[in-house]
Structure formats: C-alpha cells, structure tokens
Write a protein that holds these residues in place. Sequence first.
Motif, PDB file in Angstrom:
ATOM      1  N   LEU B 248       0.858  -1.138   0.035  1.00 34.28           N
ATOM      2  CA  LEU B 248       0.020  -0.119   0.002  1.00 34.28           C
ATOM      3  C   LEU B 248       0.903   1.133  -0.040  1.00 34.28           C
ATOM      4  O   LEU B 248       0.510   2.304  -0.815  1.00 34.28           O
ATOM      5  CB  LEU B 248      -0.935  -0.226   1.293  1.00 34.28           C
ATOM      6  CG  LEU B 248      -1.959  -1.065   1.270  1.00 34.28           C
ATOM      7  CD1 LEU B 248      -2.875  -0.874   2.626  1.00 34.28           C
ATOM      8  CD2 LEU B 248      -2.914  -0.707   0.051  1.00 34.28           C
ATOM      9  N   ALA B 249       2.013   1.305   0.603  1.00 38.24           N
ATOM     10  CA  ALA B 249       2.818   2.376   0.796  1.00 38.24           C
ATOM     11  C   ALA B 249       3.550   2.761  -0.343  1.00 38.24           C
ATOM     12  O   ALA B 249       4.001   3.733  -0.544  1.00 38.24           O
ATOM     13  CB  ALA B 249       3.996   2.168   1.880  1.00 38.24           C
ATOM     14  N   LEU B 250       3.517   1.753  -1.402  1.00 36.19           N
ATOM     15  CA  LEU B 250       4.152   1.775  -2.726  1.00 36.19           C
ATOM     16  C   LEU B 250       3.183   2.315  -3.744  1.00 36.19           C
ATOM     17  O   LEU B 250       3.396   2.455  -4.853  1.00 36.19           O
ATOM     18  CB  LEU B 250       4.799   0.589  -3.269  1.00 36.19           C
ATOM     19  CG  LEU B 250       6.081   0.161  -2.610  1.00 36.19           C
ATOM     20  CD1 LEU B 250       6.280  -1.295  -2.890  1.00 36.19           C
ATOM     21  CD2 LEU B 250       7.208   1.204  -2.890  1.00 36.19           C
ATOM     22  N   GLY B 251       1.992   2.532  -3.279  1.00 38.40           N
ATOM     23  CA  GLY B 251       0.893   3.039  -4.107  1.00 38.40           C
ATOM     24  C   GLY B 251       0.093   1.911  -4.646  1.00 38.40           C
ATOM     25  O   GLY B 251      -0.475   2.350  -5.870  1.00 38.40           O
ATOM     26  N   ALA B 252      -0.158   0.940  -3.981  1.00 40.41           N
ATOM     27  CA  ALA B 252      -0.845  -0.043  -4.681  1.00 40.41           C
ATOM     28  C   ALA B 252      -2.334   0.215  -4.169  1.00 40.41           C
ATOM     29  O   ALA B 252      -2.423   0.653  -3.019  1.00 40.41           O
ATOM     30  CB  ALA B 252      -0.560  -1.694  -4.285  1.00 40.41           C
TER      31      ALA B 252
ATOM     32  N   ARG C  74       2.740   8.370  10.013  1.00 38.99           N
ATOM     33  CA  ARG C  74       1.892   7.731   9.126  1.00 38.99           C
ATOM     34  C   ARG C  74       0.897   8.526   8.577  1.00 38.99           C
ATOM     35  O   ARG C  74      -0.015   8.341   7.826  1.00 38.99           O
ATOM     36  CB  ARG C  74       1.371   6.635   9.765  1.00 38.99           C
ATOM     37  CG  ARG C  74       2.478   5.600  10.201  1.00 38.99           C
ATOM     38  CD  ARG C  74       1.929   4.453  11.105  1.00 38.99           C
ATOM     39  NE  ARG C  74       0.749   3.921  10.632  1.00 38.99           N
ATOM     40  CZ  ARG C  74       1.096   2.658  10.143  1.00 38.99           C
ATOM     41  NH1 ARG C  74       2.113   2.060   9.984  1.00 38.99           N
ATOM     42  NH2 ARG C  74      -0.039   2.015   9.729  1.00 38.99           N
ATOM     43  N   ASN C  77       1.695   9.906   4.742  1.00 37.64           N
ATOM     44  CA  ASN C  77       1.143   9.350   3.664  1.00 37.64           C
ATOM     45  C   ASN C  77      -0.255   8.389   3.980  1.00 37.64           C
ATOM     46  O   ASN C  77      -0.645   7.571   3.207  1.00 37.64           O
ATOM     47  CB  ASN C  77       2.170   8.130   3.081  1.00 37.64           C
ATOM     48  CG  ASN C  77       2.281   7.067   4.080  1.00 37.64           C
ATOM     49  OD1 ASN C  77       2.147   7.179   5.229  1.00 37.64           O
ATOM     50  ND2 ASN C  77       3.111   5.901   3.541  1.00 37.64           N
ATOM     51  N   MET C  79      -1.496   6.626   5.855  1.00 39.71           N
ATOM     52  CA  MET C  79      -1.505   5.030   6.389  1.00 39.71           C
ATOM     53  C   MET C  79      -2.217   4.950   7.435  1.00 39.71           C
ATOM     54  O   MET C  79      -2.773   3.878   7.735  1.00 39.71           O
ATOM     55  CB  MET C  79       0.039   4.372   6.497  1.00 39.71           C
ATOM     56  CG  MET C  79       1.035   4.422   5.562  1.00 39.71           C
ATOM     57  SD  MET C  79       0.282   3.159   4.146  1.00 39.71           S
ATOM     58  CE  MET C  79       0.824   1.792   4.741  1.00 39.71           C
ATOM     59  N   LEU C  82      -5.882   3.188   6.978  1.00 44.22           N
ATOM     60  CA  LEU C  82      -5.914   1.889   7.313  1.00 44.22           C
ATOM     61  C   LEU C  82      -6.262   1.384   8.703  1.00 44.22           C
ATOM     62  O   LEU C  82      -6.890   0.443   8.986  1.00 44.22           O
ATOM     63  CB  LEU C  82      -4.706   1.047   7.226  1.00 44.22           C
ATOM     64  CG  LEU C  82      -4.138   1.274   5.704  1.00 44.22           C
ATOM     65  CD1 LEU C  82      -2.927   0.760   5.428  1.00 44.22           C
ATOM     66  CD2 LEU C  82      -5.020   0.896   4.560  1.00 44.22           C
ATOM     67  N   GLU C  84      -9.007   1.467  11.723  1.00 42.94           N
ATOM     68  CA  GLU C  84     -10.022   1.986  12.051  1.00 42.94           C
ATOM     69  C   GLU C  84     -10.399   3.079  13.085  1.00 42.94           C
ATOM     70  O   GLU C  84      -9.414   2.978  14.088  1.00 42.94           O
ATOM     71  CB  GLU C  84     -11.110   0.735  12.396  1.00 42.94           C
ATOM     72  CG  GLU C  84     -10.683  -0.465  11.585  1.00 42.94           C
ATOM     73  CD  GLU C  84     -12.100  -0.533  10.668  1.00 42.94           C
ATOM     74  OE1 GLU C  84     -13.022  -0.134  11.115  1.00 42.94           O
ATOM     75  OE2 GLU C  84     -11.926  -1.202   9.605  1.00 42.94           O
ATOM     76  N   ILE C 108      -3.326   6.788  -3.480  1.00 41.45           N
ATOM     77  CA  ILE C 108      -2.504   5.956  -4.445  1.00 41.45           C
ATOM     78  C   ILE C 108      -1.432   7.044  -4.851  1.00 41.45           C
ATOM     79  O   ILE C 108      -0.272   6.582  -4.866  1.00 41.45           O
ATOM     80  CB  ILE C 108      -3.368   5.151  -5.403  1.00 41.45           C
ATOM     81  CG1 ILE C 108      -4.065   4.259  -4.590  1.00 41.45           C
ATOM     82  CG2 ILE C 108      -2.298   4.579  -6.398  1.00 41.45           C
ATOM     83  CD1 ILE C 108      -5.182   3.496  -5.383  1.00 41.45           C
ATOM     84  N   ARG C 111       0.820   8.246  -1.969  1.00 45.75           N
ATOM     85  CA  ARG C 111       1.757   7.241  -1.645  1.00 45.75           C
ATOM     86  C   ARG C 111       3.056   7.077  -2.566  1.00 45.75           C
ATOM     87  O   ARG C 111       3.615   6.646  -2.141  1.00 45.75           O
ATOM     88  CB  ARG C 111       1.125   6.073  -1.265  1.00 45.75           C
ATOM     89  CG  ARG C 111       0.212   6.196  -0.016  1.00 45.75           C
ATOM     90  CD  ARG C 111      -0.528   4.746   0.518  1.00 45.75           C
ATOM     91  NE  ARG C 111      -1.422   5.127   1.319  1.00 45.75           N
ATOM     92  CZ  ARG C 111      -2.669   4.721   1.905  1.00 45.75           C
ATOM     93  NH1 ARG C 111      -2.751   3.530   0.991  1.00 45.75           N
ATOM     94  NH2 ARG C 111      -3.313   4.802   2.776  1.00 45.75           N
ATOM     95  N   MET C 116       7.694   4.922   1.958  1.00 47.59           N
ATOM     96  CA  MET C 116       7.736   4.739   3.415  1.00 47.59           C
ATOM     97  C   MET C 116       8.444   3.350   3.712  1.00 47.59           C
ATOM     98  O   MET C 116       8.459   2.624   2.913  1.00 47.59           O
ATOM     99  CB  MET C 116       6.328   4.241   4.149  1.00 47.59           C
ATOM    100  CG  MET C 116       6.237   4.191   5.663  1.00 47.59           C
ATOM    101  SD  MET C 116       4.781   4.557   6.221  1.00 47.59           S
ATOM    102  CE  MET C 116       5.114   5.126   7.843  1.00 47.59           C
ATOM    103  N   PHE C 118       9.617   0.719   6.785  1.00 51.13           N
ATOM    104  CA  PHE C 118       8.993   0.343   7.897  1.00 51.13           C
ATOM    105  C   PHE C 118      10.008  -0.178   9.010  1.00 51.13           C
ATOM    106  O   PHE C 118      11.138  -0.709   8.742  1.00 51.13           O
ATOM    107  CB  PHE C 118       7.755  -0.804   7.661  1.00 51.13           C
ATOM    108  CG  PHE C 118       6.774  -0.286   6.976  1.00 51.13           C
ATOM    109  CD1 PHE C 118       5.682   0.313   7.596  1.00 51.13           C
ATOM    110  CD2 PHE C 118       6.727  -0.416   5.393  1.00 51.13           C
ATOM    111  CE1 PHE C 118       4.590   0.689   6.807  1.00 51.13           C
ATOM    112  CE2 PHE C 118       5.840   0.234   4.706  1.00 51.13           C
ATOM    113  CZ  PHE C 118       4.656   0.639   5.291  1.00 51.13           C
TER     114      PHE C 118
END
Lengths: 223, 368, 278
Positions: B248-252, C74, C77, C79, C82, C84, C108, C111, C116, C118
């Motif tokens: 997801l972080a790669l834009g998927a 987070r 971008n 994140m 994701l 809830e 999309i 990002r 990113m 991790f």
Amino acid sequence: MNHFWEKNLTEIREQLLLMSGLSERSLSMAMRGLVNRDETLCDSVEAEDSQIDLLEIQIDEMVITYMATHGPVAKDCRFMLAASKISSNLERIADQATKIARNAKRLNQEPLLKPLIDIPLMAQIGQEMLRDSMTAYVEAKPDLATEIVARDKSVNDIYKQLARELTSYMIEDPKTITRALNLLTVAKALERVADHVTNIAEEVFYLYKGEDIRHERGRKAIV
Amino acid sequence: MNPKSNPFAHQSSGARLAESAAFGLFRGATYFILLCATMIFGVIVVKGSGTVFKASPPFVNWTFLTASPETLYVFEFEGKKMELGDKAFREFKAARGLDEIEAESYAHSAGGIWPCITGTFWLVIGSMGIALFIGVSSAIFLSEYSQQGRMVELIRLAILNLAGVPSIVFGLFGLGLFVHFMPVVAGFDDPSTPSFPIGFGHWLNFSGWGICLASGWFTLAFMALPVVIAASEESLKAVPRGFREGSLALGATKWQAIRTNVLPYALPGMLTSSILGIARVAGETAPILFTAAYVMRDSAPGGGLLDFLGQGVMALPYHIYVISSKIPQNEFTERVQYGTALVFLGLVTAIAMTSILLRIRMRNRYRW
Amino acid sequence: MNATFETRMDTLPQAARGSQQGAPDTSDPMIEIDHLDFYYGANHALRDISLQIPGHQVTAFIGPSGCGKSTLLRCFNRMNDLIEGTRIGNGQIRIHGIDISDPAVDTIALRRQVGMVFQKSNPFPKSIYENIAYGLQIQGVRDRRRLDEVVEKSLRGAALWDEVKDRLHTSALGLSGGQQQRVCIARAIAVEPSIILMDEPCSALDPIATAKVEELIHELKKNYTIVIVTHNMQQAGRCSDMTAFFYLGQLIEMGKTEKIFTNPVQKQTEDYISGRFG
C-alpha cells in the motif's frame, strides 16, 4: 568504509592544524621581532592573536556538537578530548608569543644587555618540538610524542642557567634590572611554550595509545 | 552422600502424589482414544480387506472397485452352491436354456462400488470448488475489506453457528431450497410452481433442481463454509501486516495489495485447511440423503454440463447407509459393507494426507 | 485548490529534484503541518502540532513510545486511513502546499510521492528483482528493459547493487536483516517519491547494518526529503539535520539537531535526550 561522519573529524583535525600553523608563525614572528628589533612584526603578532582565540572557540564548538550528536567512544572519544586540550594549549602558545612580542617591543627601545644566544636557542627547540608534536599528531606517531616530552628538560635547563646569569647581571648592576627582567620574561614565556608543547605531545600520546603519561613523577611518588 | 547433606534429594509430598495421579489420568485418557481408534480401524481393515483384496493374483479385487452394484443370487446347481451376480446369473440361465432356477437374491451384494466412488469424487470436487470460491471471497471481504464492527462480528457469529447446525438440518435445507425451490429455465410455463416469463419463449420456473449433483454440491458446500471461512480468515491473518502495508505504501490499491501480496501467501493455508474440512463434510450422509444421492444408478453421470449437473449420483457414505440399514442383513451384505467402508476410509485418508503433505511443503516454501 | 493533486504532485517534485544541478533548495518547506489534532477513536493522539519539514534534509522525530511520532509520520502518507477509528480532528497537513486530507487527494497518488520504510523490514517473499519492480508493476509498467533499468538504479541508490547483482532473482528473504531493510529502501525509491518516511528503520538491525543504513540515509538526502522516527538518540544525532521532540502527543521542541543536542530550550527535551526522563 568511509563513514559520512569522518568528515566532521577531518574538519576538526584541519582546524587544529591551521591553529598550530598560526601559533607557530606567531612564535617565529615574535622571535624575529626580538632578534631583528622589528616593531611591525611584533605588532602583527599581537594582531593575529585574536584569530587564534577565535579558532579555539570554533574547535570547542565542533567538539561539543560532535560529542552531543555522535556520542563518540574509544579513539573518537579520546580524539575529542585531545582536540579540545590541544587547541587550548595552542592558544596559550599564541598568548606566550604575544607576551614575547610585547616584551620585545620594550627591549627594542634600549641597547641589548647581552648578545641573544640562549633565548633564540630555546625558541628554536620550542618550535621544533611544536612541529614534531603536530607531526606526531598527523602521522599518528605516539613514540615521537614521548621523545618530545623528554626534550622539555633541555629547555628548562637553559632557562635555569639563563635565569642564574641574568640574576648575576642584576646583582652587579641594578641599572640592568629592567632589561634583565624583560629578557627573563621572554625566557619564561619560551619555557612555558615548551611546557604547552609537552602537554600537546602528552595528549597525542594519549590519543593514539590511550595511556596517560602526564605527571609521571608525581604519580610514582604517590605509588 | 547422606540425605541431610543433599538439599536436592527426593522428597515425597502431597504435591508429588497429586502430580502422579493427574499424570496417570491424562495418560489413561490418551491411551483410551488410541484403543478406540485402533479398534475402529482394525475391524474395518481386517474385515474389509477380505472384500477388497484377494488371496490370488492380482490380489486386488478389481471387480469390486470397478463394477456397479448388482443383486447377488445364491442357488444350488447340480449339487454345487453357486453365487452369481445379476448379469452373470441371467447369462448362466440363458446358456443352459433354463427359464427359472430356484435362487435366493440379496440386493447390492454382488458387483462393485464404482458408481459410488465416482459419485463421491464428483460431489467432493464440485462442493470443494463452490465452498472455496464463496468461502475465500467472503473471508477476504470479512477480514480485509469490511469495516470491523458490530455488523461483521454478527456475521462471524452467524458463520460460526452454521458450523453447529446438525447435518440432517443441512440436508433438509438443501431439500427445501435446491431440490424443491431453485429456479430452472424451461421452454414452458409450469402451472404447478411460481414461474416468470423471461422472454424468448422461456420461463423461469421455481420448480427446484431435483435430486441432482448441483443440489448436493451447494448443500455440501454450505456445510463446509464455516470451516473454509474460518480457515481462510486464519490464513489471511497469518500473512504479516507488513506485506499489505508495504505494498500500500508503494501506491498499490487495496485489491492489488491483496492479490499480489496477501493471497499468494495465504492460499496454501486456505486450500489445505479447506480441503481437510471438505473431506470431512464429504463423509456426511445426511446432507446428500435428500439432495443428491441415489440408491442405485447403473452409470456414472455424463452428458452435457447441464445434464451432468441435473443427475443424481451414488455416493459411498449413502451406499454404506443403504446396505447396512435399508436391506436385509446377512453374511453377503456384510462383506460389501466392510469393503465399502474400507475403500471410503482409504479415500478420505488419502485426501486428508494430501492436504497435510501439501501444507508441509507450502510452509517450507514460504517462511518469513 | 484548483490544481488536482495528481498534476501538481507530478510537476513539483521534478522541479525540486532539478535542484540536483545547483545547491538543493532547503529553504522551501516540503511538509507543513498546521495545528494538527489527531484522534484514535476517543484517544487524542496528536495535540495541536505545527511544524515545517524542510526539503532535502533529514528530519528526525524522537520521543518516548506512544508520544505520537509514528502516528504523525503515518499521517504524511495517510497510512492511518488503514486503521479503524482514526481521524484528523483539526488542522492541516500540506505536502508541496497541498492539503493531503482533501477528498480530491488520491491516497494512491499520494503514496507514490511519499514513500515509506517500516520498522520491521518487510520485503515481500519474492525475488529481489520482483521486490524492487513491484511498485512499477502495479502501476502497469511491463516493459522489461525499463524495469531492469529501474531495478539497477534503485539498488545502486540503496548501495546494495554490488552486494546483490549476482542474485537478483533469488528470494529477498535470503538476505541479511540490513540488506532486507535496504531492499525496502530501494523498493521505496524505485517509484521515485519526493519524500521518504522511515519508521524506526534500524531498530531491528545490528550496529554494522545500522551504520550502512545511516550512511544510505545521508546519501539519500541529496535527492529526497527524509523524515525518520527513531528511538536511537545517536542515530538522530548522527543522521539528521533537524530534530523534533514529541511527548504525550505534543511537539515539545524542534530545531537544528546540533542545537537540540547541545543546548535544548525545553527541560523535557534535555531530560529525554540525556536519558533522565521519568
């Protein structure tokens, strides 16, 4: 691998070398001012002192920043301590050079008390010691550093001998007292220069060997 | 060394005694299970191998494995006791020009179980396909897409409860829904059922699919769903969160992340656990009792796809049920009972083993 | 906001990266945060945070666990979408001047601009090549030659090319921890972001691997704006230009790293960095 922070260490090292170069130049200019009776040289020694003071502050700033942000250990840590101490000793050497220049100006107003033989010799030894100590520092030669420490004794001996000589001048003829005291001050300054260089050499030895060789006699006496 | 000087010497105490007692109890319970299992397997293997194997080459009783069930005729002919299957009996009579021979007949006791094997095979394949598709899809929805909350918890609970529904209820459900109600497309308006015209001279008649493979598939699949969904959700959860976040972080998009970086690693686990679940469901008699199983079919289902789906099949569990409770019992039926049971056991074990071996191999392939 | 996120995101970083020829323009803030409040359900995780992250520099976020530094990271971008029950209560985050919580912003596209890395290195259980090419492949790039190029460029960028060039098609999971983390960095730079977020990238690595990653971070700041969350004070000191200290969801102090580490303004900052906290 050449780590990116090596750059900071190199910077500190280069500043130190610059500082030692400037200090040595101050010393030699002061001596030439004395020997050649050149007042302008003496003036420029005094003028350059503030630049060296500034360098000391700069180096300390770099050292503390590096210590705070990089948390150096082992040799890097010793390097930091040594850099700070070397820079402060270099600053004192420059101070002594200023003192010599100031006294030289006074001496130059009157005829010489006696031909300058011992004082240039002391200065020559002191300068050599300084050059050698920086060589030991740059080329990582702790053995050279120990040898410098030994040379300090000869400077001290010359100073003691000169002091006796000047004392006898003063006893014979009180009119010489001012000039003799000025000469003695110059000699004392040179003796102090050699002491500072000795300190630098001891720091260099500590930097590369991690052993403290300061105050050997005192420590032996306690042990 | 004298005991007083040894601080670590054994000491008897209440705690030690309790430990021995508890340990003994656990050991006993475990051995009891072992005993039961050995007895079940032992009896089936010993008695069944008499039917499945032969003493003389080729050692395997191929007729039993490849022929259809037949009625067994037992009679005396010229002082000799004869046992013949239906077909052989008729040929025997025709060859000798005899009209009638006094013979005792035993249903299903001759011939083999080939249609049951193929029937079971088709039932397993079809229901596995349906259960996997629906189960995996809903597992992906539940654990990846849906907003976690009370609604999803309710759905999960419902699915869990589904696992507790008795199999006979599933059978009746299948009977009601698939056999009697599901719509079929026909070229006529069936007056006895609700029907809707869909144009082109065709009607959608809610007359049910009848007893057929399709009804059986869906009934079995529904029964296997709780297992499949639970296993699939478990497998999805076992895929590290980092894989999803990483992509997801790669834009998927979410689906790209799931398709490329979750499903490939979850699928082995999903498949193997699901296969195990389905293999167990395939052994159930009740769900196919009303929906797909025939007592007797001479031929394996065939023809076009729709014909194929519309036909009922024989199945091993149902066959065992029939021959052991619906026909008079005697020495001849017992032979077939044990033989069928052994073949069935072997089949289910084979499926289970395959899925376990598959899982071990897959596990070794993906390690993170 | 007339320009769509897509178009501005595509043009701006190119212009920013054009500065490779000259000195990087560090005066332009890459990320601006205005009075941001952030909630995890009822938990007020970030309180009134305002700060600016300069371009082409490394900014370190430090602070005790649960202080909100990772949460803030987070946010950049999105994140947190994701998870809830998370929401921005107040305030704005602007990247290249665009409010990223605007509904017109496609996560999309965002990002792809804000990569990113991790805490736990998470290479996909695929080959090294597939890992790096993944970001482009999901964008629909199929041209093998282009992929080859990008894979090599990214691996070189992550200082990993020489170590793995002979085994590009073996599993990335066969690499050491440090190499795996650098694969993740290479994977992130393969899609050419302008910002790279790093969430404790070295916490699972040994000192040698850590040194390599830090080296890499130092290299990467020439071309990327880097924000790194770290628990390692030395790491913040060594690799960052700016340091921000967070505590209990609040930004306590932010400034040049040398300043923060030698003479912080706030007592809390001083206590934390000198290990006297709590």
